[in-house]
Write a protein that holds these residues in place. Structure first.
Motif, short mmCIF file in Angstrom:
data_model
loop_
_atom_site.label_atom_id
_atom_site.label_comp_id
_atom_site.label_asym_id
_atom_site.label_seq_id
_atom_site.Cartn_x
_atom_site.Cartn_y
_atom_site.Cartn_z
N GLY A 90 31.27 4.06 72.83
CA GLY A 90 31.63 4.41 71.45
C GLY A 90 31.73 5.91 71.27
O GLY A 90 32.64 6.42 70.59
N LYS A 91 30.81 6.65 71.90
CA LYS A 91 30.87 8.10 71.83
C LYS A 91 32.14 8.63 72.50
O LYS A 91 32.77 9.56 71.99
N ASP A 92 32.52 8.02 73.62
CA ASP A 92 33.77 8.42 74.29
C ASP A 92 34.96 8.23 73.36
O ASP A 92 35.85 9.08 73.29
N LYS A 121 18.14 -0.59 73.78
CA LYS A 121 17.82 -1.15 75.09
C LYS A 121 18.73 -0.56 76.15
O LYS A 121 19.89 -0.22 75.86
N LYS A 122 18.23 -0.48 77.37
CA LYS A 122 19.04 0.06 78.47
C LYS A 122 20.36 -0.67 78.61
O LYS A 122 21.38 -0.07 78.96
N SER A 123 20.35 -1.96 78.31
CA SER A 123 21.58 -2.75 78.46
C SER A 123 22.64 -2.39 77.42
O SER A 123 23.79 -2.77 77.56
N VAL A 124 22.27 -1.64 76.39
CA VAL A 124 23.19 -1.30 75.31
C VAL A 124 23.63 0.17 75.40
O VAL A 124 24.60 0.57 74.77
N VAL A 125 22.95 0.95 76.21
CA VAL A 125 23.27 2.38 76.31
C VAL A 125 24.73 2.60 76.67
O VAL A 125 25.40 3.48 76.10
N ALA A 165 25.11 8.49 66.87
CA ALA A 165 25.02 7.77 68.14
C ALA A 165 24.06 8.49 69.09
O ALA A 165 23.28 7.85 69.79
N GLU A 166 24.11 9.80 69.08
CA GLU A 166 23.22 10.58 69.94
C GLU A 166 21.76 10.36 69.53
O GLU A 166 20.88 10.23 70.38
N THR A 167 21.51 10.25 68.25
CA THR A 167 20.16 10.00 67.75
C THR A 167 19.68 8.60 68.11
O THR A 167 18.52 8.41 68.48
N LEU A 168 20.59 7.64 68.03
CA LEU A 168 20.22 6.25 68.29
C LEU A 168 20.14 5.91 69.77
O LEU A 168 19.42 4.98 70.17
N ARG A 169 20.85 6.64 70.59
CA ARG A 169 20.96 6.32 72.02
C ARG A 169 19.61 6.11 72.70
O ARG A 169 19.43 5.12 73.41
#
Length: 105
Positions: free
Chosen positions: A50-52, A40-44, A32-36
């Motif tokens: 998900g990381k939480d 798109k900003k709207s999906v961050v 997730a950190e790699t994909l972040r």
């Protein structure tokens, strides 16, 4: 004697299973950190949520490890305790990176 051996076997499994799950969740956190930065900003915020959840699940898995470590023979506790500490440290490092990225966006 057979009963004691069964208890030790159960304690091993009860420690190994959550450690294995936490390791997989830590890998998912890293992914997730790699994909972040690529989404798109709207999906961050979805990635962050998900990381939480993954960090919370890792914490819960570590609680299971903590509860079961004392049931292991004393000479078998160091390795799983070290693995648990390493996973917790890595998850915390990933959490700090997210905070720095969030502030820079």
């Amino acid at each position: 004697e057979a009963r004691d051996a069964a208890k030790v076997h159960a304690a091993r499994r009860a420690t190994e299973a959550p450690l294995a799950a936490a390791a997989r969740m830590r890998a998912a956190l890293a992914l997730a950190e790699t994909l972040r930065p690529q989404v798109k900003k709207s999906v961050v915020s979805d990635v962050d949520a998900g990381k939480d959840q993954l960090r919370g699940a890792i914490h819960a898995a570590h609680r299971n490890v903590d509860i079961n470590l004392p049931a292991l023979p004393e000479d078998e506790r160091a390795a799983p305790a070290a693995e648990r500490a390493a996973l917790a440290s890595e998850a915390e490092t990933l959490a700090r990176r997210e905070g720095a990225q969030s502030r820079s966006r």
